[in-house]
Design a protein around this motif. Structure first.
Motif, PDB file in Angstrom:
ATOM      1  N   SER A  56       0.796  -1.217   0.050  1.00  0.00           N
ATOM      2  CA  SER A  56      -0.119  -0.172  -0.044  1.00  0.00           C
ATOM      3  C   SER A  56       0.805   1.384   0.180  1.00  0.00           C
ATOM      4  CB  SER A  56      -0.996  -0.010   1.217  1.00  0.00           C
ATOM      5  OG  SER A  56      -0.059   0.000   2.484  1.00  0.00           O
ATOM      6  N   ALA A  57       2.060   1.093   0.499  1.00  0.00           N
ATOM      7  CA  ALA A  57       3.004   2.373   0.478  1.00  0.00           C
ATOM      8  C   ALA A  57       3.302   2.644  -1.041  1.00  0.00           C
ATOM      9  CB  ALA A  57       4.123   2.053   1.134  1.00  0.00           C
ATOM     10  N   ASP A  58       3.522   1.574  -1.892  1.00  0.00           N
ATOM     11  CA  ASP A  58       3.737   2.002  -3.404  1.00  0.00           C
ATOM     12  C   ASP A  58       2.552   2.682  -3.953  1.00  0.00           C
ATOM     13  OD1 ASP A  58       6.272   1.043  -3.196  1.00  0.00           O
ATOM     14  OD2 ASP A  58       5.790  -0.830  -3.830  1.00  0.00           O
ATOM     15  N   LEU A  59       1.398   2.191  -3.530  1.00  0.00           N
ATOM     16  CA  LEU A  59       0.188   2.729  -4.042  1.00  0.00           C
ATOM     17  C   LEU A  59      -0.013   4.237  -3.753  1.00  0.00           C
ATOM     18  CD1 LEU A  59      -2.181   2.082  -5.981  1.00  0.00           C
ATOM     19  CD2 LEU A  59      -3.468   1.148  -3.710  1.00  0.00           C
ATOM     20  N   ALA A  60       0.131   4.460  -2.310  1.00  0.00           N
ATOM     21  CA  ALA A  60       0.179   5.731  -1.822  1.00  0.00           C
ATOM     22  C   ALA A  60       0.926   6.671  -2.512  1.00  0.00           C
ATOM     23  CB  ALA A  60       0.388   5.680  -0.242  1.00  0.00           C
ATOM     24  N   SER A  61       2.252   6.140  -2.671  1.00  0.00           N
ATOM     25  CA  SER A  61       3.342   7.021  -3.071  1.00  0.00           C
ATOM     26  C   SER A  61       2.967   7.421  -4.810  1.00  0.00           C
ATOM     27  CB  SER A  61       4.537   6.322  -3.307  1.00  0.00           C
ATOM     28  OG  SER A  61       5.501   7.164  -3.934  1.00  0.00           O
ATOM     29  N   LEU A  74       0.601  11.490  -8.608  1.00  0.00           N
ATOM     30  CA  LEU A  74      -0.557  11.815  -9.317  1.00  0.00           C
ATOM     31  C   LEU A  74      -1.348  13.240  -8.975  1.00  0.00           C
ATOM     32  CD1 LEU A  74      -2.200  10.984 -11.940  1.00  0.00           C
ATOM     33  CD2 LEU A  74      -3.765   9.522 -10.418  1.00  0.00           C
ATOM     34  N   ALA A  75      -1.626  13.223  -7.621  1.00  0.00           N
ATOM     35  CA  ALA A  75      -2.200  14.276  -7.048  1.00  0.00           C
ATOM     36  C   ALA A  75      -1.328  15.696  -7.512  1.00  0.00           C
ATOM     37  CB  ALA A  75      -2.368  14.303  -5.670  1.00  0.00           C
ATOM     38  N   SER A  76       0.078  15.280  -7.196  1.00  0.00           N
ATOM     39  CA  SER A  76       0.900  16.660  -7.266  1.00  0.00           C
ATOM     40  C   SER A  76       0.763  16.737  -8.731  1.00  0.00           C
ATOM     41  CB  SER A  76       2.444  16.197  -7.107  1.00  0.00           C
ATOM     42  OG  SER A  76       3.275  17.018  -7.545  1.00  0.00           O
ATOM     43  N   LEU A  77       1.042  16.065  -9.842  1.00  0.00           N
ATOM     44  CA  LEU A  77       0.799  16.408 -11.164  1.00  0.00           C
ATOM     45  C   LEU A  77      -0.502  17.267 -11.506  1.00  0.00           C
ATOM     46  CD1 LEU A  77       2.490  12.879 -12.721  1.00  0.00           C
ATOM     47  CD2 LEU A  77       3.361  15.377 -12.905  1.00  0.00           C
ATOM     48  N   GLN A 113      -2.549  10.884 -18.308  1.00  0.00           N
ATOM     49  CA  GLN A 113      -3.189  10.535 -17.062  1.00  0.00           C
ATOM     50  C   GLN A 113      -3.864   9.166 -17.257  1.00  0.00           C
ATOM     51  OE1 GLN A 113      -5.960  13.649 -16.405  1.00  0.00           O
ATOM     52  NE2 GLN A 113      -4.681  14.511 -14.574  1.00  0.00           N
ATOM     53  N   SER A 114      -4.273   8.947 -18.328  1.00  0.00           N
ATOM     54  CA  SER A 114      -4.895   7.356 -18.819  1.00  0.00           C
ATOM     55  C   SER A 114      -3.635   6.286 -18.789  1.00  0.00           C
ATOM     56  CB  SER A 114      -5.400   7.493 -20.455  1.00  0.00           C
ATOM     57  OG  SER A 114      -6.513   8.341 -20.400  1.00  0.00           O
ATOM     58  N   GLN A 115      -2.460   6.893 -19.250  1.00  0.00           N
ATOM     59  CA  GLN A 115      -1.580   5.966 -19.186  1.00  0.00           C
ATOM     60  C   GLN A 115      -0.969   5.274 -17.951  1.00  0.00           C
ATOM     61  OE1 GLN A 115       1.693   7.917 -21.389  1.00  0.00           O
ATOM     62  NE2 GLN A 115       0.905   7.187 -23.539  1.00  0.00           N
ATOM     63  N   VAL A 116      -1.036   6.711 -17.000  1.00  0.00           N
ATOM     64  CA  VAL A 116      -0.594   6.371 -15.598  1.00  0.00           C
ATOM     65  C   VAL A 116      -1.573   5.545 -14.828  1.00  0.00           C
ATOM     66  CG1 VAL A 116      -0.291   7.418 -13.386  1.00  0.00           C
ATOM     67  CG2 VAL A 116       0.913   8.300 -15.442  1.00  0.00           C
ATOM     68  N   LEU A 117      -2.936   5.617 -15.219  1.00  0.00           N
ATOM     69  CA  LEU A 117      -4.174   4.964 -14.654  1.00  0.00           C
ATOM     70  C   LEU A 117      -3.958   3.549 -14.998  1.00  0.00           C
ATOM     71  CD1 LEU A 117      -6.514   4.773 -12.979  1.00  0.00           C
ATOM     72  CD2 LEU A 117      -7.815   5.429 -14.952  1.00  0.00           C
ATOM     73  N   ARG A 171      -1.110   2.069 -15.696  1.00  0.00           N
ATOM     74  CA  ARG A 171       0.084   1.284 -15.126  1.00  0.00           C
ATOM     75  C   ARG A 171      -0.243   0.986 -13.792  1.00  0.00           C
ATOM     76  NH1 ARG A 171       3.653  -1.969 -14.927  1.00  0.00           N
ATOM     77  NH2 ARG A 171       5.620  -1.340 -13.784  1.00  0.00           N
ATOM     78  N   LEU A 172      -1.146   1.994 -13.134  1.00  0.00           N
ATOM     79  CA  LEU A 172      -1.221   1.928 -11.754  1.00  0.00           C
ATOM     80  C   LEU A 172      -2.063   0.613 -11.290  1.00  0.00           C
ATOM     81  CD1 LEU A 172      -2.012   5.360 -10.487  1.00  0.00           C
ATOM     82  CD2 LEU A 172       0.016   3.972 -10.060  1.00  0.00           C
ATOM     83  N   LYS A 173      -2.898   0.443 -12.364  1.00  0.00           N
ATOM     84  CA  LYS A 173      -3.798  -0.879 -12.300  1.00  0.00           C
ATOM     85  C   LYS A 173      -3.128  -2.002 -12.549  1.00  0.00           C
ATOM     86  CE  LYS A 173      -8.136   1.288 -13.923  1.00  0.00           C
ATOM     87  NZ  LYS A 173      -9.444   1.307 -14.802  1.00  0.00           N
ATOM     88  N   GLU A 174      -2.186  -2.057 -13.343  1.00  0.00           N
ATOM     89  CA  GLU A 174      -1.141  -2.978 -13.515  1.00  0.00           C
ATOM     90  C   GLU A 174      -0.598  -3.452 -12.455  1.00  0.00           C
ATOM     91  OE1 GLU A 174       1.155  -2.152 -16.963  1.00  0.00           O
ATOM     92  OE2 GLU A 174      -0.513  -2.507 -18.431  1.00  0.00           O
ATOM     93  N   ILE A 175      -0.115  -2.484 -11.635  1.00  0.00           N
ATOM     94  CA  ILE A 175       0.861  -2.396 -10.501  1.00  0.00           C
ATOM     95  C   ILE A 175      -0.001  -3.039  -9.393  1.00  0.00           C
ATOM     96  CG2 ILE A 175       2.153  -1.281  -8.617  1.00  0.00           C
ATOM     97  CD1 ILE A 175       2.775   0.650 -10.983  1.00  0.00           C
ATOM     98  N   ARG A 176      -1.146  -2.558  -9.214  1.00  0.00           N
ATOM     99  CA  ARG A 176      -2.193  -3.139  -8.178  1.00  0.00           C
ATOM    100  C   ARG A 176      -2.619  -4.625  -8.587  1.00  0.00           C
ATOM    101  NH1 ARG A 176      -7.870  -0.781  -8.480  1.00  0.00           N
ATOM    102  NH2 ARG A 176      -7.757  -2.406 -10.302  1.00  0.00           N
ATOM    103  N   ASP A 177      -2.850  -4.896  -9.583  1.00  0.00           N
ATOM    104  CA  ASP A 177      -3.011  -6.440  -9.993  1.00  0.00           C
ATOM    105  C   ASP A 177      -1.683  -7.276  -9.791  1.00  0.00           C
ATOM    106  OD1 ASP A 177      -5.521  -5.770 -10.983  1.00  0.00           O
ATOM    107  OD2 ASP A 177      -4.959  -5.782 -12.817  1.00  0.00           O
ATOM    108  N   ALA A 178      -0.490  -6.720  -9.835  1.00  0.00           N
ATOM    109  CA  ALA A 178       0.600  -7.637  -9.675  1.00  0.00           C
ATOM    110  C   ALA A 178       1.043  -7.595  -8.147  1.00  0.00           C
ATOM    111  CB  ALA A 178       1.927  -6.804 -10.232  1.00  0.00           C
ATOM    112  N   MET A 179       0.424  -6.775  -7.627  1.00  0.00           N
ATOM    113  CA  MET A 179       0.698  -6.674  -6.004  1.00  0.00           C
ATOM    114  C   MET A 179      -0.107  -7.624  -5.346  1.00  0.00           C
ATOM    115  SD  MET A 179       1.685  -2.666  -5.408  1.00  0.00           S
ATOM    116  CE  MET A 179       0.805  -2.913  -3.752  1.00  0.00           C
ATOM    117  N   LYS A 180      -1.338  -7.751  -5.916  1.00  0.00           N
ATOM    118  CA  LYS A 180      -2.354  -8.664  -5.456  1.00  0.00           C
ATOM    119  C   LYS A 180      -1.913 -10.190  -5.716  1.00  0.00           C
ATOM    120  CE  LYS A 180      -6.796  -5.891  -5.626  1.00  0.00           C
ATOM    121  NZ  LYS A 180      -8.050  -5.813  -6.214  1.00  0.00           N
TER     122      LYS A 180
END
Length: 111
Positions: A2-7, A12-15, A45-49, A51-60
């Motif tokens: 969750s730390a990676d996801l929070a980071s 993303l919020a900063s951008l 933003q679409s690319q980042v989203l 990629r974030l979904k891929e990371i989340r799935d990999a973490m699961k």
């Protein structure tokens, strides 16, 4: 996990804040229209989203359920404690069996 996801979410919020600042300033000195900037930002933003979904799935997949992992760890710790006690008990028995065997051998040598 969750730390990676929070980071990633904080980045993303900063951008998004930086983009909002650029949109407000309306700086046209670069010669780039707001529509082109908006399109580029939306694409990014679409690319980042994605990629974030891929990371989340990999973490699961890799991490599994945290609760399950904790339960397995706790069970392993308990089993380890139980096995250490058993080893100590068996070592004690072996020590005394060896001592008794040596005493019997000394008795038999004397005969």
């Amino acid at each position: 996990m969750s730390a990676d996801l929070a980071s990633a979410e904080s980045k993303l919020a900063s951008l998004e804040k930086r983009i909002a600042t650029l949109e407000i300033s309306g700086d046209s000195s670069t010669g780039v229209s707001n529509e082109a900037v908006d399109a580029a930002v939306q694409q990014y933003q679409s690319q980042v989203l994605v990629r974030l979904k891929e990371i989340r799935d990999a973490m699961k997949e890799e991490g599994g359920d945290v609760g399950t992992i904790r339960n397995e760890r706790d069970a392993a710790v308990e089993e380890n404690k139980r096995l250490k006690k058993e080893v100590e008990r068996l070592q004690y028995r072996v020590k005394h069996l060896i001592k008794s065997l040596e005493e019997e051998e000394r008795k038999n040598e004397g005969k």
